[in-house]
Motif scaffolding. Structure first.
Motif, PDB file in Angstrom:
ATOM      1  N   SER A   1       0.835  -1.188   0.000  1.00 30.45           N
ATOM      2  CA  SER A   1       0.000   0.000   0.000  1.00 30.45           C
ATOM      3  C   SER A   1       0.873   1.242   0.000  1.00 30.45           C
ATOM      4  CB  SER A   1      -0.908  -0.009   1.237  1.00 30.45           C
ATOM      5  OG  SER A   1      -1.775   1.100   1.229  1.00 30.45           O
TER       6      SER A   1
ATOM      7  N   GLU B   1       4.659   9.676  -7.154  1.00 29.09           N
ATOM      8  CA  GLU B   1       4.579   8.897  -8.394  1.00 29.09           C
ATOM      9  C   GLU B   1       5.479   7.667  -8.371  1.00 29.09           C
ATOM     10  OE1 GLU B   1       2.416   9.005 -10.903  1.00 29.09           O
ATOM     11  OE2 GLU B   1       1.424  10.537  -9.709  1.00 29.09           O
TER      12      GLU B   1
ATOM     13  N   VAL C   1       3.661   5.108  -6.213  1.00 30.43           N
ATOM     14  CA  VAL C   1       2.514   4.549  -6.943  1.00 30.43           C
ATOM     15  C   VAL C   1       3.011   3.518  -7.952  1.00 30.43           C
ATOM     16  CG1 VAL C   1       0.687   5.068  -8.604  1.00 30.43           C
ATOM     17  CG2 VAL C   1       0.997   6.530  -6.599  1.00 30.43           C
ATOM     18  N   GLY C   2       4.065   3.850  -8.672  1.00 29.42           N
ATOM     19  CA  GLY C   2       4.623   2.911  -9.648  1.00 29.42           C
ATOM     20  C   GLY C   2       5.101   1.627  -9.000  1.00 29.42           C
ATOM     21  N   ARG C   3       5.686   1.746  -7.828  1.00 24.55           N
ATOM     22  CA  ARG C   3       6.179   0.561  -7.114  1.00 24.55           C
ATOM     23  C   ARG C   3       5.018  -0.325  -6.664  1.00 24.55           C
ATOM     24  NH1 ARG C   3      11.472  -0.497  -5.226  1.00 24.55           N
ATOM     25  NH2 ARG C   3      11.348  -2.424  -4.044  1.00 24.55           N
ATOM     26  N   VAL C   4       3.944   0.281  -6.138  1.00 25.12           N
ATOM     27  CA  VAL C   4       2.765  -0.499  -5.720  1.00 25.12           C
ATOM     28  C   VAL C   4       2.149  -1.190  -6.926  1.00 25.12           C
ATOM     29  CG1 VAL C   4       0.405  -0.331  -4.817  1.00 25.12           C
ATOM     30  CG2 VAL C   4       2.251   0.867  -3.661  1.00 25.12           C
ATOM     31  N   GLU C   5       1.998  -0.477  -8.027  1.00 26.73           N
ATOM     32  CA  GLU C   5       1.410  -1.069  -9.237  1.00 26.73           C
ATOM     33  C   GLU C   5       2.267  -2.203  -9.770  1.00 26.73           C
ATOM     34  OE1 GLU C   5       0.789   2.340 -11.745  1.00 26.73           O
ATOM     35  OE2 GLU C   5      -1.103   2.831 -10.732  1.00 26.73           O
ATOM     36  N   ALA C   6       3.592  -2.058  -9.726  1.00 25.92           N
ATOM     37  CA  ALA C   6       4.489  -3.111 -10.204  1.00 25.92           C
ATOM     38  C   ALA C   6       4.375  -4.363  -9.332  1.00 25.92           C
ATOM     39  CB  ALA C   6       5.937  -2.605 -10.203  1.00 25.92           C
ATOM     40  N   ARG C   7       4.192  -4.170  -8.039  1.00 26.97           N
ATOM     41  CA  ARG C   7       4.066  -5.315  -7.129  1.00 26.97           C
ATOM     42  C   ARG C   7       2.743  -6.057  -7.347  1.00 26.97           C
ATOM     43  NH1 ARG C   7       8.018  -5.149  -3.246  1.00 26.97           N
ATOM     44  NH2 ARG C   7       6.904  -6.367  -1.697  1.00 26.97           N
ATOM     45  N   ARG C   8       1.739  -5.349  -7.810  1.00 27.70           N
ATOM     46  CA  ARG C   8       0.427  -5.967  -8.064  1.00 27.70           C
ATOM     47  C   ARG C   8       0.414  -6.716  -9.379  1.00 27.70           C
ATOM     48  NH1 ARG C   8      -3.402  -1.018  -6.064  1.00 27.70           N
ATOM     49  NH2 ARG C   8      -3.059  -1.374  -3.859  1.00 27.70           N
ATOM     50  N   GLY C   9       1.264  -6.299 -10.308  1.00 28.67           N
ATOM     51  CA  GLY C   9       1.236  -6.857 -11.654  1.00 28.67           C
ATOM     52  C   GLY C   9       2.138  -8.000 -11.793  1.00 28.67           C
TER      53      GLY C   9
END
Length: 63
Positions: free
Chosen positions: A30, A52, A55-63
């Motif tokens: 989160s 930013e 946010v990019g790190r969280v999105e990368a961990r989700r993908g």
């Protein structure tokens, strides 16, 4: 008129290290404001860094 106050998840000033990425034991990550204490059961895994980047790190961990 009262000035608007920033909330804990507002991006903040561009280029400022305003946020962390936190993770719990279940592997959930989160975005978290750097100025607040990390909640019990969570650990900072990235940052402090600009909004930013976090946010990019969280999105990368989700993908």
């Amino acid at each position: 008129m009262t000035p608007l106050q920033s909330g804990p998840f507002d991006p903040g000033a561009e280029g400022q290290d305003t946020h962390l990425v936190v993770e719990n034991a279940r592997g959930q990550s989160s975005l978290w404001p750097a100025w607040r204490a990390v909640p019990k059961g969570w650990s900072a895994v990235f940052g402090p860094a600009p909004h930013e980047a976090c946010v990019g790190r969280v999105e990368a961990r989700r993908g």
